[in-house]
Design an enzyme around this catalytic site. Structure first.
Site, mmCIF file in Angstrom:
data_model
loop_
_atom_site.group_PDB
_atom_site.id
_atom_site.type_symbol
_atom_site.label_atom_id
_atom_site.label_comp_id
_atom_site.label_asym_id
_atom_site.label_seq_id
_atom_site.Cartn_x
_atom_site.Cartn_y
_atom_site.Cartn_z
ATOM 1 C CD GLU A 40 -5.229 -5.895 -1.505
ATOM 2 O OE1 GLU A 40 -4.587 -4.972 -1.664
ATOM 3 O OE2 GLU A 40 -5.868 -6.295 -1.058
ATOM 4 C CB CYS A 71 -8.481 -4.814 -4.034
ATOM 5 S SG CYS A 71 -7.384 -3.194 -3.490
ATOM 6 C CD GLU A 114 -1.514 4.521 4.547
ATOM 7 O OE1 GLU A 114 -1.268 5.244 5.374
ATOM 8 O OE2 GLU A 114 -2.353 3.471 4.837
ATOM 9 C CB CYS A 117 -5.170 -1.375 -1.975
ATOM 10 S SG CYS A 117 -6.565 -0.946 -0.748
ATOM 11 C CG ASN A 140 -0.594 -0.490 2.612
ATOM 12 O OD1 ASN A 140 0.622 -0.903 2.633
ATOM 13 N ND2 ASN A 140 -1.390 0.182 3.616
#
Ligand code: THU
Length: 156
Positions: free
Chosen positions: A75, A110, A64, A73, A62
């Site tokens: 994924e 996701c 941010e 995220c 991830n």
């Protein structure tokens, strides 16, 4: 009116040591990726690893942002990199993990992102969900994780 019911089937493994070797390797790569996550706001580091048909493993974590919705995220970081780098190579499996004591399931966004590639490649993508310790879940397709899904055929 008729009532309809959907059930999903998935495997629960006691721990990483009992998993098939290929799944354990992929989950370890996801653990490795999680350590490098950029998560200064939530402090919740997530890792993902994709096994491609060419044998390569793509890692993501991830990322941010101070403007929270801008972040990505783990994924989607991994999926978009894989699709950008190898647009025609199929994904054989996805592993997801975080520093938890229970399996980490992918968020709704996701799931939708993973579904796009599963639909495109016309082969199921198994999803392996783990944590730092504890049980592991494995489901044989993204589609099973997202019932009543919106997919490309709706656009036709
Ligand atoms: N996160 C992921 O990376 N994957 C998921 O499937 C669930 C949530 C991240 C997003 C955010 O950076 C942090 O975990 C807390 O929600």
């Amino acid at each position: 009116m008729i009532k309809k019911f959907l059930t999903i089937e998935f495997e629960e493994w006691e721990n990483e040591n009992t998993l098939p070797e290929a799944d354990a390797i992929l989950l370890n790569k996801a653990h490795e990726a999680a350590q490098k996550a950029y998560a200064p706001y939530s402090r919740f580091k997530v890792g993902a690893a994709l096994l491609l048909e060419n044998g390569e493993i793509i890692q993501g974590n991830n990322q941010e942002n101070s403007s929270y919705p801008v972040g990505s995220c783990a994924e989607r970081t991994a999926l978009f990199y894989a699709s950008a780098r190898y647009p025609d190579i199929k994904i054989k499996a996805i592993a997801i993990t975080a520093d938890t004591h229970e399996p980490i399931p992918p968020c709704g966004m996701c799931r939708q992102a993973m579904l796009e590639y599963e639909t495109k490649q016309q082969n199921c993508i198994p999803v392996i969900m783990g944590g730092k310790t504890g049980k592991i879940w494995k489901i044989n397709s993204v589609s099973s994780l997202l019932p009543l899904q919106f997919d490309p055929h709706h656009l036709k």
